[in-house]
Design an enzyme around this catalytic site. Structure first.
Site, PDB file in Angstrom:
ATOM      1  N   TYR A  61       6.716  -7.728  13.487  1.00 45.88           N
ATOM      2  CA  TYR A  61       5.477  -6.992  13.206  1.00 45.88           C
ATOM      3  C   TYR A  61       4.814  -7.543  11.942  1.00 45.88           C
ATOM      4  CZ  TYR A  61       5.099  -2.858  16.288  1.00 45.88           C
ATOM      5  OH  TYR A  61       4.890  -2.015  17.329  1.00 45.88           O
ATOM      6  N   ARG A  71      -6.389 -14.350   9.288  1.00 47.61           N
ATOM      7  CA  ARG A  71      -7.543 -14.504  10.175  1.00 47.61           C
ATOM      8  C   ARG A  71      -8.686 -13.587   9.729  1.00 47.61           C
ATOM      9  NH1 ARG A  71      -9.921 -13.966  15.631  1.00 47.61           N
ATOM     10  NH2 ARG A  71     -12.019 -13.938  14.794  1.00 47.61           N
ATOM     11  N   ASP A  75     -12.604 -14.368   8.105  1.00 48.18           N
ATOM     12  CA  ASP A  75     -13.880 -13.732   8.455  1.00 48.18           C
ATOM     13  C   ASP A  75     -14.590 -13.222   7.207  1.00 48.18           C
ATOM     14  OD1 ASP A  75     -13.563 -14.179  11.154  1.00 48.18           O
ATOM     15  OD2 ASP A  75     -12.603 -12.247  11.527  1.00 48.18           O
ATOM     16  N   MET A  79     -18.340 -14.075   5.726  1.00 45.59           N
ATOM     17  CA  MET A  79     -19.386 -13.073   5.525  1.00 45.59           C
ATOM     18  C   MET A  79     -19.941 -13.116   4.106  1.00 45.59           C
ATOM     19  SD  MET A  79     -17.447 -10.223   7.643  1.00 45.59           S
ATOM     20  CE  MET A  79     -17.843  -8.837   6.630  1.00 45.59           C
ATOM     21  N   PHE A 102     -18.503  -9.751  11.568  1.00 44.43           N
ATOM     22  CA  PHE A 102     -18.181  -8.506  10.857  1.00 44.43           C
ATOM     23  C   PHE A 102     -17.484  -7.508  11.772  1.00 44.43           C
ATOM     24  CE2 PHE A 102     -22.812  -7.316  11.594  1.00 44.43           C
ATOM     25  CZ  PHE A 102     -22.578  -6.192  12.364  1.00 44.43           C
ATOM     26  N   ASN A 123       9.496   0.135  10.673  1.00 49.91           N
ATOM     27  CA  ASN A 123      10.581  -0.308  11.531  1.00 49.91           C
ATOM     28  C   ASN A 123      11.765  -0.807  10.734  1.00 49.91           C
ATOM     29  OD1 ASN A 123      10.730  -0.639  14.529  1.00 49.91           O
ATOM     30  ND2 ASN A 123       8.568  -0.992  14.204  1.00 49.91           N
ATOM     31  N   SER A 144       6.527  -1.642  22.322  1.00 52.85           N
ATOM     32  CA  SER A 144       5.426  -1.348  21.398  1.00 52.85           C
ATOM     33  C   SER A 144       4.982  -2.612  20.685  1.00 52.85           C
ATOM     34  CB  SER A 144       5.856  -0.338  20.335  1.00 52.85           C
ATOM     35  OG  SER A 144       6.262   0.847  20.903  1.00 52.85           O
ATOM     36  N   THR A 203       5.092   3.787  19.289  1.00 52.06           N
ATOM     37  CA  THR A 203       5.779   3.700  18.002  1.00 52.06           C
ATOM     38  C   THR A 203       5.800   5.063  17.317  1.00 52.06           C
ATOM     39  OG1 THR A 203       5.043   1.443  17.738  1.00 52.06           O
ATOM     40  CG2 THR A 203       5.747   2.584  15.766  1.00 52.06           C
ATOM     41  N   THR A 210      12.948   9.594  15.837  1.00 46.68           N
ATOM     42  CA  THR A 210      13.983   9.013  14.983  1.00 46.68           C
ATOM     43  C   THR A 210      14.211   9.866  13.742  1.00 46.68           C
ATOM     44  OG1 THR A 210      13.317   6.829  15.735  1.00 46.68           O
ATOM     45  CG2 THR A 210      14.681   6.924  13.783  1.00 46.68           C
ATOM     46  N   HIS A 283     -10.693   9.031  11.026  1.00 47.57           N
ATOM     47  CA  HIS A 283     -10.324   9.447   9.680  1.00 47.57           C
ATOM     48  C   HIS A 283      -8.820   9.586   9.510  1.00 47.57           C
ATOM     49  CE1 HIS A 283     -10.921  10.302   5.625  1.00 47.57           C
ATOM     50  NE2 HIS A 283      -9.988  11.216   5.751  1.00 47.57           N
ATOM     51  N   GLU A 285      -6.695   7.970  10.946  1.00 45.48           N
ATOM     52  CA  GLU A 285      -6.180   6.600  10.966  1.00 45.48           C
ATOM     53  C   GLU A 285      -5.996   6.045   9.549  1.00 45.48           C
ATOM     54  OE1 GLU A 285      -4.983   4.361  12.885  1.00 45.48           O
ATOM     55  OE2 GLU A 285      -5.349   2.494  11.799  1.00 45.48           O
ATOM     56  N   TYR A 287      -5.253   7.672   6.972  1.00 46.56           N
ATOM     57  CA  TYR A 287      -4.054   8.284   6.388  1.00 46.56           C
ATOM     58  C   TYR A 287      -2.793   7.770   7.063  1.00 46.56           C
ATOM     59  CZ  TYR A 287      -6.898  11.022   3.402  1.00 46.56           C
ATOM     60  OH  TYR A 287      -7.770  11.369   2.428  1.00 46.56           O
ATOM     61  N   SER A 298       6.357   5.183  -3.831  1.00 45.01           N
ATOM     62  CA  SER A 298       7.330   6.154  -4.334  1.00 45.01           C
ATOM     63  C   SER A 298       8.675   5.488  -4.547  1.00 45.01           C
ATOM     64  CB  SER A 298       7.482   7.315  -3.353  1.00 45.01           C
ATOM     65  OG  SER A 298       6.251   7.958  -3.171  1.00 45.01           O
ATOM     66  N   SER A 314       7.341  18.532  -4.398  1.00 45.75           N
ATOM     67  CA  SER A 314       5.872  18.601  -4.392  1.00 45.75           C
ATOM     68  C   SER A 314       5.307  17.380  -3.676  1.00 45.75           C
ATOM     69  CB  SER A 314       5.343  18.687  -5.818  1.00 45.75           C
ATOM     70  OG  SER A 314       5.625  17.498  -6.504  1.00 45.75           O
ATOM     71  N   THR A 358      -3.524  13.907  -2.869  1.00 51.06           N
ATOM     72  CA  THR A 358      -3.344  12.576  -3.433  1.00 51.06           C
ATOM     73  C   THR A 358      -3.189  12.653  -4.943  1.00 51.06           C
ATOM     74  OG1 THR A 358      -4.856  11.926  -1.684  1.00 51.06           O
ATOM     75  CG2 THR A 358      -4.224  10.244  -3.248  1.00 51.06           C
ATOM     76  N   LYS A 361       0.238  13.371  -5.966  1.00 50.04           N
ATOM     77  CA  LYS A 361       1.087  12.188  -5.861  1.00 50.04           C
ATOM     78  C   LYS A 361       0.896  11.261  -7.052  1.00 50.04           C
ATOM     79  CE  LYS A 361       1.584  11.994  -0.890  1.00 50.04           C
ATOM     80  NZ  LYS A 361       2.785  11.202  -0.626  1.00 50.04           N
ATOM     81  N   HIS A 418     -16.329   1.216  -1.455  1.00 52.49           N
ATOM     82  CA  HIS A 418     -15.395   2.350  -1.525  1.00 52.49           C
ATOM     83  C   HIS A 418     -14.211   2.163  -0.594  1.00 52.49           C
ATOM     84  CE1 HIS A 418     -13.537   6.208  -0.889  1.00 52.49           C
ATOM     85  NE2 HIS A 418     -13.910   6.172   0.369  1.00 52.49           N
ATOM     86  N   PHE A 419     -14.493   1.856   0.675  1.00 52.77           N
ATOM     87  CA  PHE A 419     -13.322   1.860   1.568  1.00 52.77           C
ATOM     88  C   PHE A 419     -12.455   0.621   1.388  1.00 52.77           C
ATOM     89  CE2 PHE A 419     -16.488   0.494   4.929  1.00 52.77           C
ATOM     90  CZ  PHE A 419     -15.913  -0.709   5.269  1.00 52.77           C
TER      91      PHE A 419
END
Lengths: 670, 231, 137
Positions: A61, A71, A75, A79, A102, A123, A144, A203, A210, A283, A285, A287, A298, A314, A358, A361, A418-419
């Site tokens: 994976y 790859r 791209d 761009m 894009f 995995n 999978s 998966t 599991t 959305h 996705e 997370y 962590s 916590s 968040t 955390k 932002h993203f």
């Protein structure tokens, strides 16, 4: 006979894709030729292609994800270059090609780079940390992986045969409907994502089962390492939302193939329903990607600070809180679409609230470092870079969560910045931290520290030089996905951003050099003990690399931080626990069913894209035959003899005893 | 970094020795078993439980997929584009027959599993066969409904509402068809291989699937046919 | 994996009552218990189904309340299926199954109610698509 497939589908007239494809095909042929010449096929088939070992599947994976990351990065370079040179000029990429780039960049980075890498880590690490020998459904795991690879293959085939979608990484109708996108580009997108999405769903099912049903004795929920919790939360989200993706894309396929009216702008179809459904998947996705990343951080913070994770409970609560609330925020992706104030306010509030989880955390990680003896190794550098980057990305996200503010910067370069800020700073940094952290476990030697640090600093500054200008451009009104620009004032920022990409390229080169140098110097960097970082969870109790059965005897967990307790007791009493009675181990047998399924999934997908109906039918029939043959097999497991188990475990114990002697001789303890 | 390679371990042990009662630090983990830790701390569950639970999770994801089609149906109920509405196309007698067939098949499916538990191959096969035939009758009636609607020009291409209707009902029909194919494979397997553990595990999963399809049909006949049929 | 059962030191005899059950499964029950459950399930389902068809076709119920009544009957029948056919119970061996079910119901609720709310709100605030199309040049 061949549906819509014609010779004209191959882009003989477009030099860039043609040259790229020819080079790619030559490289692939070269690799295949080398494998054949060296006679590696039997080994590859036996040990990798048909394997059901979670560690090997995890490594495959990660390999797939890394190739696709390069790859997608290519791209990105195209761009940024295009936008920098196409100021009051046409640039070097034609509009159709730029639009495909894009779209491919987003699709590849999310579905075929980030997802495989995140799932690869899940995995490799989760069963080891839970103290068990494999995942719940080892053969399904192989299916999978190969389905994900099949989707990735289809996306890359689109480069050479036909075209890719020009609709952006989410094919918004009505643009993506047959009326406005009559070519096969959107179909490539649909079937590639659909096939890999089924792999991802399986998966998710596998890992929920599991973590909930396969833990070693004594591993109660509140003793699980943080990464297992985040893997569980992420898998729950996969199970909850990937069916939405499947359903939505199926509806769009019905529209395109059979003239249904789910999302058309005629005959009562409703394009906005697509936005609604796709973001109900989209959305959560993010997370799904970022929760395991939080898990990696962590582990890293706690290990390299030499302290237990601060506020473990916590942290668990925050993870589950994010898991649930992630499914209640999707409308913030289309605040501007025309909902009333009540709806926009509700989703604005829920989006702001999710930042609280968040925030919890972030503080926990900072307090984990507080009072600890922090070692600034490469994984720790990535983690510190993450805190800085992610906090800023998160704050711009909270800004975007306010509907009136969102109206100003919606679909602008501010959003793009932002993203990338949260996904690169959150997910990609975590993957690089995890790469350095778990590489010795997977391959038995560490990665070169100096090149790793160089890679971090170039990537960190490269990232900020690339994306800070985009924030500014967004505020100045530049929208995303522009093929050319006619505002001269934006030139300095676009040039600066291109410079940043250059720095990022140096970072990537450093990563590659790090890998090459480490492989050459592997004997110097060898990890003899299996515990190179002074770790705290059970994967460090195994030798590096772990035997295929992971644990000769399943560990018995007696407290939090399972391995830490075992290690302290052993060093304090100056002896390992008494040698256990070894028994034969049953392990699942290898199976080609994953490869077989993916092969016919690729054939069926390709046939459906080009509407070669007989081939699609043949592929489905072959899939059914494979299903029956698999169900009919008689041998599911094989026994590992006692001698083999004992000899592997005695070697491990010898290494540990040598380590304890070293500690005793050095007299570092009072 | 010290020479041992385990700096944090050594450091912790030093602290513990210098401060044996840990006056300055809190212990990092409780020694006894953690309360309320839930199930599974006794080690991995048996294969039977793992398979059943995994399939349960799959069913949830399948239900989520149906829920998207339900959402689409709910949203597009009024999007008829001048075409027929729900109560124009609903034929209650056929739906009643379909419901009866599927409900009875759920019942015989349950009986087949009772026979499996009693390790009776004959009765398992008999009840599975009845289940399959009832499922076949259900699919046949649905096909006949679709064909007669199409003959009146009522096709999914007519309007958004009809797309959602055919999408939702057709998806369920497709599920029943695939389940029927699975059932045939299972019957062959039981006949050839008998009640091996893995065959029984698959029968558990098949039972879950068939009952779940009946649950989805309850939602469909209530929302699409009965409520939709009220003029 | 069954290979765990070959690690004999892990499994004392007292484990069984603490172990979970798979959904739709209750291995220690006799076949007669399963038949009884199926019979009960069939009877309750038949009653509820007939009631639903009657409520929809006759005028036994106050007209505007019929859809609500049908929904209640539908949910009740799903409950009957879960209990008698799928053997979901409230016992401790079923905690994980019920939690997973609750999670699924939450997701379904969010998708269906969320979509209806969002799309109704949008339809109210925006011009219908056909009118919008007519305005295009």
């Amino acid at each position: 006979m061949f549906g819509k497939l014609r010779w004209s589908a191959i882009p003989f007239d477009q030099p860039i894709p043609l040259i790229t494809s020819v080079v790619l095909i030559l490289v692939i042929l070269g690799v295949l030729g080398l494998v054949t010449a060296k006679g590696w096929w039997p080994y590859l088939w036996r040990e990798w292609i048909t394997t059901v070992d979670h560690k090997r599947i995890g490594i495959m994976y990660c390999l797939l994800g890394s190739v696709m990351l390069v790859r997608g990065f290519a791209d990105a370079i195209m761009m940024r270059t295009q936008q920098a040179v196409a100021i009051n000029a046409p640039g070097y990429l034609p509009v159709e090609h730029y639009n495909q780039i894009f779209s491919a960049h987003g699709t590849i980075m999310i579905f075929f780079a980030a997802m495989p890498l995140v799932i690869g880590f899940m995995n490799f690490v989760t069963p080891l940390q839970l103290g068990v020998r494999d995942v719940a459904f080892p053969t399904l795991n192989s299916v999978s992986f190969w389905l994900t690879a099949s989707g990735a293959l289809l996306v890359n085939v689109s480069l050479f045969v036909g075209e890719f979608a020009r609709t952006g990484w989410l094919p918004y109708p009505p643009l993506s409907e047959a009326t406005y996108s009559p070519g096969v580009g959107v179909d490539y997108y649909l079937w590639a994502v659909q096939i890999s999405g089924i792999g991802t769903l399986m998966t998710g099912i596998n890992f929920v089962t599991t973590v909930l049903k396969m833990r070693c004795p004594g591993m109660s929920y509140f003793r699980m390492p943080m990464f297992c919790w985040t893997a569980l939360a992420s898998s729950l989200l996969i199970v909850a939302v990937f069916p939405i993706l499947t359903a939505t894309l199926a509806m769009l396929s019905l529209d395109r193939y059979f003239g249904f009216h789910f999302f058309t702008n005629t005959a009562g179809g409703n394009p906005m329903m697509f936005m609604n459904l796709i973001w109900a998947w989209g959305h959560p996705e993010v997370y799904i990607l970022v929760l395991p990343a939080f898990g990696i951080f962590s582990e890293v913070f706690s290990t390299f600070s030499g302290k237990p994770l601060f506020g473990y409970r916590s942290m668990v609560a925050a993870t589950l809180f994010i898991c649930i609330v992630a499914m209640m925020t999707w409308l913030h992706h289309f605040f501007t679409m025309g909902s009333g104030p009540a709806v926009n306010t509700a989703f604005g509030i829920s989006t702001s609230i999710i930042a609280v989880g968040t925030g919890v955390k972030i503080y926990n990680w900072i307090f984990t470092m507080y009072g600890g003896r922090v070692r600034f190794s490469v994984p720790m550098l990535w983690s510190l870079g993450f805190i800085f980057t992610f906090v800023i990305g998160g704050m711009t996200g909270v800004l975007l969560a306010v509907p009136p503010a969102d109206f100003l910067v919606h679909n602008s370069m501010f959003l793009v910045a932002h993203f990338h800020n949260v996904i690169v700073g959150g997910v990609v940094f975590a993957l690089f931290a995890g790469l350095d952290y778990w590489f010795p476990k997977a391959f038995g030697f560490r990665l070169h520290e100096g090149w790793g640090k160089a890679a971090f600093w170039f990537a960190f500054f490269g990232f900020w030089i690339t994306f800070t200008p985009l924030y500014i451009l967004g505020m100045q009104g530049m929208t995303r996905r522009l093929q050319h620009v006619n505002v001269e004032e934006w030139r300095p920022m676009l040039d600066l951003s291109l410079l940043g990409v250059g720095v990022l390229v140096v970072g990537v080169i450093c990563q590659v050099i790090m890998l090459v140098v480490s492989i050459i110097k592997r004997d110097e960097l060898r990890d003899m003990t299996g515990d190179p970082w002074d770790g705290r969870s059970l994967e460090w109790a195994t030798p590096s690399p772990p035997p295929f059965f992971n644990f000769a005897v399943m560990p018995n967990v007696e407290g939090e931080e399972a391995y830490w307790g075992i290690k302290l007791r052993a060093i304090e009493t100056q002896q390992l626990s008494p040698e256990p009675t070894y028994t034969p181990i049953e392990m699942p047998v290898n199976s080609p069913v994953g490869f077989y399924t993916a092969f016919f999934a690729t054939v069926t997908g390709f046939a459906l894209i080009w509407q070669i109906w007989w081939l699609a039918g043949l592929g489905l029939a072959a899939a059914f035959v494979g299903f029956v043959v698999f169900a009919w097999r008689d041998v599911h497991e094989f026994h590992v003899p006692v001698d083999e188990v004992a000899s592997v475990d005695r070697a491990r114990r010898a290494a540990r005893e040598a380590l304890m002697e070293r500690i005793a001789q050095q007299g570092v303890l009072p | 970094m010290s020479e041992t390679g385990l700096p944090a371990t050594v450091e912790t042990l030093r602290r513990v020795r210098e401060d044996p009662h840990r006056l300055g630090h809190r212990s990092h983990g409780s020694e006894g078993p953690v309360e309320g830790a839930g199930h599974g701390e006794t080690g991995p569950a048996s294969k039977r439980i793992i398979v059943g639970y995994g399939f349960w999770i799959f069913l949830l994801s399948d239900i989520v997929m149906f829920s998207c089609f339900f959402a689409a149906y709910a949203v597009m109920q009024g999007a008829t584009a001048g075409g027929p509405r729900a109560h124009d196309i609903v034929e209650i007698p056929r739906v009643a027959l379909q419901t009866g067939a599927l409900l009875l098949s759920s019942y015989t499916c349950g009986l087949s599993f009772a026979a499996t538990n009693a390790r009776s191959r004959l009765w398992t096969q008999v009840f599975l066969l009845i289940t399959g035939l009832l499922g076949l009758a259900f699919v046949a009636m649905e096909l006949q409904e679709f064909i007669s609607l199409a003959a009146q020009g009522i096709t999914p291409q007519r309007s958004g509402f009809l797309s959602a209707f055919f999408g939702l009902v057709g998806l369920h029909g497709l599920h029943v068809t695939v389940a029927g194919l699975w059932l045939a494979t299972m019957m062959a397997q039981v006949q050839v291989k008998g009640f091996r553990p893995e065959t029984v595990h698959r029968l558990i999963c098949f039972n879950l699937f068939w009952h779940a399809l009946d649950i989805v049909w309850i939602a469909i006949f209530t929302i699409v046919y009965l409520i939709g049929g009220i003029s | 994996m069954s290979h765990f059962e070959t690690d004999p030191h892990l499994f004392g005899g007292e484990l069984d009552h603490r172990e979970d059950h798979a959904p739709g499964d209750a291995p220690e029950e006799s076949a007669g218990h399963w038949v009884l459950n199926s019979n009960l399930g069939l009877i309750f389902s038949l009653i509820l189904t007939v009631a639903a068809f009657l409520a929809a076709r006759s005028h036994l119920i106050y007209g505007p309340a019929v859809p609500d009544a049908l929904l209640v009957l539908g949910v009740a029948q799903m409950g009957v299926h879960l209990v008698f056919f799928l053997h979901v119970t409230t016992g401790p061996d079923n905690t994980n199954n019920v939690l997973a079910l609750a999670f699924g119901i939450l997701v379904v609720f969010l998708i269906v109610v969320g979509s209806i709310w969002i799309m109704a709100n949008m339809n109210q605030n925006m011009m219908p698509m056909d009118q919008l199309m007519r305005m295009q040049p």
